[in-house]
Scaffold this motif. Structure first.
Motif, PDB file in Angstrom:
ATOM      1  N   MET A 222       0.830  -1.201   0.000  1.00 41.60           N
ATOM      2  CA  MET A 222       0.000   0.000   0.000  1.00 41.60           C
ATOM      3  C   MET A 222       0.872   1.261   0.000  1.00 41.60           C
ATOM      4  O   MET A 222       0.634   2.215  -0.755  1.00 41.60           O
ATOM      5  CB  MET A 222      -0.903  -0.015   1.237  1.00 41.60           C
ATOM      6  CG  MET A 222      -2.227   0.729   1.081  1.00 41.60           C
ATOM      7  SD  MET A 222      -3.178   0.714   2.614  1.00 41.60           S
ATOM      8  CE  MET A 222      -3.220  -1.051   2.967  1.00 41.60           C
ATOM      9  N   CYS A 261      -5.008   0.410  -3.878  1.00 35.48           N
ATOM     10  CA  CYS A 261      -4.817   0.845  -2.485  1.00 35.48           C
ATOM     11  C   CYS A 261      -6.087   0.620  -1.666  1.00 35.48           C
ATOM     12  O   CYS A 261      -6.031   0.140  -0.524  1.00 35.48           O
ATOM     13  CB  CYS A 261      -4.430   2.319  -2.438  1.00 35.48           C
ATOM     14  SG  CYS A 261      -2.717   2.649  -2.898  1.00 35.48           S
ATOM     15  N   HIS A 265      -6.582  -1.868   1.522  1.00 30.35           N
ATOM     16  CA  HIS A 265      -7.055  -1.360   2.815  1.00 30.35           C
ATOM     17  C   HIS A 265      -8.154  -2.251   3.370  1.00 30.35           C
ATOM     18  O   HIS A 265      -8.217  -2.505   4.580  1.00 30.35           O
ATOM     19  CB  HIS A 265      -7.561   0.078   2.666  1.00 30.35           C
ATOM     20  CG  HIS A 265      -7.994   0.669   3.976  1.00 30.35           C
ATOM     21  ND1 HIS A 265      -9.318   0.924   4.272  1.00 30.35           N
ATOM     22  CD2 HIS A 265      -7.287   1.038   5.073  1.00 30.35           C
ATOM     23  CE1 HIS A 265      -9.405   1.441   5.481  1.00 30.35           C
ATOM     24  NE2 HIS A 265      -8.192   1.521   5.983  1.00 30.35           N
TER      25      HIS A 265
END
Length: 302
Positions: A222, A261, A265
């Motif tokens: 990330m 990303c 998450h």
């Protein structure tokens, strides 16, 4: 046959890993550079257990110099590898533009890295660190254990666990890249601290460490994507910005990176409770170790 105390073996192994990987890093090999940086971080985590005060700070400062010298080049290596993954999935003009700029920057930073590494005397570092590990080692009858340093390692891991818990709380459940990066750093430090405790205990337990490794990799990915997004935006905003067509291609690349990303998450949120459970376990272990140390001290004083 002479046996090496666990704490001395710990230091010797970590210094050997640094010296083994640095030649390849100097030559510019990305994998060696990565191994060298990880090795310096593991060594930094171990040094406070054998060297305290000004001596310990001087040793740690030398190793930190290596870590910081390797960091910028490693970050660019990861950016280039990430671009390779998107080759064919994103506009090639955008990929080529970024690869060219990042490669030029890497060449300059690699020269600076080699200059900074050459200032660290590895032989002296090894001699001083091993001497510190030998000093205060357990009596010959208990050469197979090192209870004081094990206690110190458990206490240090407990503090790392508390830091990770705080970082997780601060990151909450919202996608906040900077705070998630702090979680990643805290996960990494706890993992290295737990590896030391495991080695000093001569344990084979790896499940919790594997969980931390997976979380570290996920958060690292990330962070790497966020770094590449920032670099892409910087190219678009530079005085030598690309034409509108290439800039549009860069926008498409950024959207792909941002989408991944968000997906990552979601995976992090699914593992967050496991990380908290590990913090609970490590902190509880540190508390028990602290209680045993106090009892041992009282027995010696009575």
């Amino acid at each position: 046959m002479k046996r090496t105390p666990p704490s001395e073996l710990l230091i010797r192994q970590r210094i050997a890993a640094v010296t083994r990987s640095l030649p390849g890093a100097r030559e510019g090999h990305p994998e060696s550079l990565h191994h060298a940086r990880v090795a310096t971080r593991r060594l930094r985590e171990a040094l406070p257990l054998v060297a305290t005060g000004s001596r310990g700070r001087k040793l740690e400062k030398k190793v930190r110099t290596l870590t910081r010298a390797l960091g910028p080049v490693r970050e660019l290596d990861v950016a280039l590898m990430t671009l390779d993954e998107f080759d064919g999935l994103a506009p090639r003009a955008a990929i080529a533009r970024l690869r060219h700029l990042i490669s030029d920057e890497r060449r300059l930073l690699h020269e600076e890295m080699c200059r900074r590494i050459s200032k660290v005397d590895l032989d002296e570092l090894r001699t001083r660190a091993v001497a510190a590990a030998r000093k205060g080692r357990p009596a010959k009858k208990r050469l197979e254990s090192d209870p004081q340093r094990l206690a110190a390692a458990e206490q240090r891991a407990g503090r790392r666990a508390a830091s990770l818990r705080t970082a997780i709380d601060n990151a909450s459940g919202i996608y906040l890249p900077d705070r998630l990066h702090e979680v990643r750093i805290a996960v990494k430090k706890l993992r290295y601290a737990m590896e030391i405790s495991r080695e000093l205990r001569r344990s084979r337990a790896t499940a919790r460490i594997r969980t931390l490794k997976k979380a570290q990799d996920l958060l690292g990915r990330m962070h790497d994507l966020e770094v590449l997004i920032a670099r892409t935006r910087a190219v678009q905003g530079a005085s030598s910005a690309p034409n509108l067509r290439v800039s549009g291609h860069l926008d498409r690349l950024v959207r792909r990176l941002e989408n991944e990303c968000r997906q990552l998450h979601g995976q992090y949120m699914a593992t967050r409770n496991k990380l908290i459970d590990i913090c609970d376990h490590v902190e509880h272990t540190a508390e028990r170790q602290g209680g045993r140390s106090e009892e041992h001290t009282s027995e010696l004083q009575s």
